[in-house]
Design a protein around this motif. Structure first.
Motif, mmCIF file in Angstrom:
data_model
loop_
_atom_site.group_PDB
_atom_site.id
_atom_site.type_symbol
_atom_site.label_atom_id
_atom_site.label_comp_id
_atom_site.label_asym_id
_atom_site.label_seq_id
_atom_site.Cartn_x
_atom_site.Cartn_y
_atom_site.Cartn_z
ATOM 1 N N ILE A 23 0.869 -1.177 0.000
ATOM 2 C CA ILE A 23 0.000 0.000 0.000
ATOM 3 C C ILE A 23 0.906 1.227 0.000
ATOM 4 C CG2 ILE A 23 -1.727 1.320 1.275
ATOM 5 C CD1 ILE A 23 -2.373 -1.300 2.779
ATOM 6 N N ILE A 24 0.608 2.173 -0.869
ATOM 7 C CA ILE A 24 1.305 3.459 -0.838
ATOM 8 C C ILE A 24 0.258 4.532 -0.583
ATOM 9 C CG2 ILE A 24 2.638 5.155 -2.147
ATOM 10 C CD1 ILE A 24 3.934 2.817 -3.646
ATOM 11 N N ASP A 25 0.364 5.184 0.570
ATOM 12 C CA ASP A 25 -0.507 6.299 0.908
ATOM 13 C C ASP A 25 0.026 7.505 0.136
ATOM 14 O OD1 ASP A 25 -1.464 8.676 2.148
ATOM 15 O OD2 ASP A 25 -1.968 7.534 3.928
ATOM 16 N N VAL A 26 -0.640 7.849 -0.952
ATOM 17 C CA VAL A 26 -0.124 8.860 -1.875
ATOM 18 C C VAL A 26 0.062 10.224 -1.217
ATOM 19 C CG1 VAL A 26 -0.592 10.114 -4.022
ATOM 20 C CG2 VAL A 26 -0.869 7.628 -3.930
ATOM 21 N N PRO A 27 -0.933 10.779 -0.494
ATOM 22 C CA PRO A 27 -0.685 12.087 0.130
ATOM 23 C C PRO A 27 0.516 12.086 1.073
ATOM 24 C CG PRO A 27 -3.019 11.582 0.174
ATOM 25 C CD PRO A 27 -2.316 10.334 -0.281
ATOM 26 N N GLU A 28 0.631 11.034 1.874
ATOM 27 C CA GLU A 28 1.769 10.956 2.788
ATOM 28 C C GLU A 28 3.082 10.888 2.011
ATOM 29 O OE1 GLU A 28 3.679 7.652 5.695
ATOM 30 O OE2 GLU A 28 1.553 8.039 5.995
ATOM 31 N N PHE A 29 3.111 10.091 0.967
ATOM 32 C CA PHE A 29 4.317 9.959 0.147
ATOM 33 C C PHE A 29 4.698 11.298 -0.489
ATOM 34 C CE2 PHE A 29 6.262 9.191 -4.051
ATOM 35 C CZ PHE A 29 7.434 8.549 -3.646
ATOM 36 N N LEU A 30 3.712 12.064 -0.921
ATOM 37 C CA LEU A 30 3.994 13.313 -1.629
ATOM 38 C C LEU A 30 4.355 14.475 -0.716
ATOM 39 C CD1 LEU A 30 1.247 13.250 -4.398
ATOM 40 C CD2 LEU A 30 3.670 12.649 -4.609
ATOM 41 N N ILE A 31 3.789 14.509 0.496
ATOM 42 C CA ILE A 31 4.009 15.703 1.325
ATOM 43 C C ILE A 31 4.838 15.470 2.568
ATOM 44 C CG2 ILE A 31 1.922 16.845 0.518
ATOM 45 C CD1 ILE A 31 0.537 16.078 3.086
ATOM 46 N N GLN A 32 5.184 14.227 2.848
ATOM 47 C CA GLN A 32 5.942 13.960 4.065
ATOM 48 C C GLN A 32 7.273 14.703 4.026
ATOM 49 O OE1 GLN A 32 7.076 9.864 4.746
ATOM 50 N NE2 GLN A 32 6.693 10.124 6.918
ATOM 51 N N MET A 33 7.529 15.446 5.066
ATOM 52 C CA MET A 33 8.766 16.208 5.157
ATOM 53 C C MET A 33 9.772 15.427 6.003
ATOM 54 S SD MET A 33 7.954 18.726 3.324
ATOM 55 C CE MET A 33 9.141 20.011 3.524
ATOM 56 N N THR A 34 10.865 15.037 5.394
ATOM 57 C CA THR A 34 11.917 14.315 6.099
ATOM 58 C C THR A 34 13.255 14.847 5.613
ATOM 59 O OG1 THR A 34 11.962 12.589 4.407
ATOM 60 C CG2 THR A 34 10.553 12.188 6.316
ATOM 61 N N SER A 35 14.308 14.370 6.230
ATOM 62 C CA SER A 35 15.627 14.768 5.768
ATOM 63 C C SER A 35 15.851 14.208 4.370
ATOM 64 C CB SER A 35 16.701 14.224 6.715
ATOM 65 O OG SER A 35 16.824 12.823 6.563
ATOM 66 N N PHE A 36 16.806 14.757 3.666
ATOM 67 C CA PHE A 36 17.104 14.304 2.305
ATOM 68 C C PHE A 36 17.453 12.827 2.288
ATOM 69 C CE2 PHE A 36 20.051 13.514 -1.199
ATOM 70 C CZ PHE A 36 19.239 13.895 -2.257
ATOM 71 N N GLN A 37 18.254 12.376 3.263
ATOM 72 C CA GLN A 37 18.662 10.971 3.293
ATOM 73 C C GLN A 37 17.458 10.053 3.538
ATOM 74 O OE1 GLN A 37 21.567 9.979 6.270
ATOM 75 N NE2 GLN A 37 22.009 7.992 5.363
ATOM 76 N N GLU A 38 16.584 10.435 4.478
ATOM 77 C CA GLU A 38 15.398 9.629 4.743
ATOM 78 C C GLU A 38 14.490 9.592 3.517
ATOM 79 O OE1 GLU A 38 13.836 11.617 8.130
ATOM 80 O OE2 GLU A 38 14.865 10.319 9.557
ATOM 81 N N LYS A 39 14.336 10.738 2.843
ATOM 82 C CA LYS A 39 13.503 10.807 1.639
ATOM 83 C C LYS A 39 14.089 9.904 0.556
ATOM 84 C CE LYS A 39 12.089 14.040 -1.957
ATOM 85 N NZ LYS A 39 12.651 13.224 -2.997
ATOM 86 N N GLU A 40 15.374 9.957 0.384
ATOM 87 C CA GLU A 40 16.031 9.135 -0.629
ATOM 88 C C GLU A 40 15.842 7.647 -0.331
ATOM 89 O OE1 GLU A 40 20.553 8.737 -1.388
ATOM 90 O OE2 GLU A 40 19.873 10.483 -2.543
ATOM 91 N N GLN A 41 16.002 7.250 0.925
ATOM 92 C CA GLN A 41 15.815 5.838 1.303
ATOM 93 C C GLN A 41 14.363 5.403 1.101
ATOM 94 O OE1 GLN A 41 17.279 5.898 5.327
ATOM 95 N NE2 GLN A 41 19.386 5.427 4.717
ATOM 96 N N ARG A 42 13.426 6.245 1.489
ATOM 97 C CA ARG A 42 12.006 5.926 1.318
ATOM 98 C C ARG A 42 11.662 5.816 -0.163
ATOM 99 N NH1 ARG A 42 9.627 10.254 3.119
ATOM 100 N NH2 ARG A 42 8.983 10.965 1.098
ATOM 101 N N ASP A 43 12.166 6.753 -0.966
ATOM 102 C CA ASP A 43 11.898 6.714 -2.399
ATOM 103 C C ASP A 43 12.481 5.462 -3.048
ATOM 104 O OD1 ASP A 43 10.561 9.075 -2.093
ATOM 105 O OD2 ASP A 43 11.954 10.282 -3.290
ATOM 106 N N LEU A 44 13.674 5.043 -2.616
ATOM 107 C CA LEU A 44 14.268 3.817 -3.149
ATOM 108 C C LEU A 44 13.414 2.601 -2.795
ATOM 109 C CD1 LEU A 44 18.077 4.385 -2.497
ATOM 110 C CD2 LEU A 44 16.923 4.291 -4.715
ATOM 111 N N LYS A 45 12.885 2.561 -1.572
ATOM 112 C CA LYS A 45 12.019 1.468 -1.154
ATOM 113 C C LYS A 45 10.745 1.449 -1.990
ATOM 114 C CE LYS A 45 9.985 -1.585 1.650
ATOM 115 N NZ LYS A 45 9.248 -2.457 0.770
ATOM 116 N N VAL A 46 10.161 2.605 -2.217
ATOM 117 C CA VAL A 46 8.942 2.689 -3.019
ATOM 118 C C VAL A 46 9.231 2.242 -4.451
ATOM 119 C CG1 VAL A 46 7.277 4.301 -4.043
ATOM 120 C CG2 VAL A 46 7.791 4.420 -1.603
ATOM 121 N N MET A 47 10.350 2.671 -5.014
ATOM 122 C CA MET A 47 10.693 2.269 -6.384
ATOM 123 C C MET A 47 10.917 0.757 -6.470
ATOM 124 S SD MET A 47 10.283 4.761 -8.247
ATOM 125 C CE MET A 47 9.783 6.385 -7.786
ATOM 126 N N GLU A 48 11.513 0.176 -5.437
ATOM 127 C CA GLU A 48 11.681 -1.283 -5.412
ATOM 128 C C GLU A 48 10.305 -1.952 -5.374
ATOM 129 O OE1 GLU A 48 12.776 -4.960 -2.544
ATOM 130 O OE2 GLU A 48 13.316 -2.970 -1.836
#
Length: 181
Positions: A81-106
């Protein structure tokens, strides 16, 4: 529900969806069973689906679909499940965002089915629109199925996500309008 099934569905984040699945109305259940049969066929591409208007019914219907696919052993890898609003607006550090985005892409390329929740809930800016387009387009281009839920009617969904994303949904998905009765 068997323990092994519960563990997998819980791991994938579908436990609450499944608990509410019995509340799916008979007409929706009939449509969902037909969609599941289409998913089970060896055809490529597998069907994708957009559930519109009623987020609660969409959650029930998504849970019912995942449960039926799991019971029929149609999910050979996993579901997410990908909660789209959370994915689009969640504010995190660049490293956390990059790790989360890599997980989502996987997940995008390694899941049998992805449920994108609350697509078009909010009007997105250009950066967010690009991220959302990437999510949907990767599945669309790889002929990989997904379910998208939206609280909005078709016109509002199109307005909130933009032409390119809506075009992918329109060309790659069956649309089902749910009602809250």
């Amino acid at each position: 529900m068997a323990k092994k099934q519960t563990d997998h569905l819980e791991l994938w984040g579908f436990t609450n969806f499944i608990k509410r699945a019995p509340k799916v109305t008979p007409n929706i259940k009939k449509y969902m069973n037909s969609w599941v049969k289409g998913f089970m066929k060896d055809d490529n591409p597998k069907p994708s689906l957009v559930l519109l208007n009623d987020p609660r019914e969409a959650m029930y219907a998504s849970g019912y679909i995942v449960q039926q696919l799991y019971l029929r052993k149609a999910l050979t890898r996993r579901c997410t499940i990908i909660d789209v609003p959370e994915f689009l607006i969640q504010m995190t550090s660049f490293q956390e965002k990059e790790q989360r985005d890599l997980k989502v892409m996987e997940d995008l390329m390694n899941c049998d089915l992805i449920v994108f929740t609350e697509v078009g809930l909010i009007k997105v800016n250009e950066s967010q629109r690009g991220r959302l387009y990437t999510l949907i387009n990767k599945r669309y281009m790889a002929n990989m199925p997904f379910i998208a839920t939206s609280s909005n009617p078709v016109g509002e969904l199109e307005s909130n996500v933009g032409d390119a994303i809506f075009s992918r949904l329109l060309n790659g998905c069956q649309f089902m309008e749910l009602s809250n009765d």
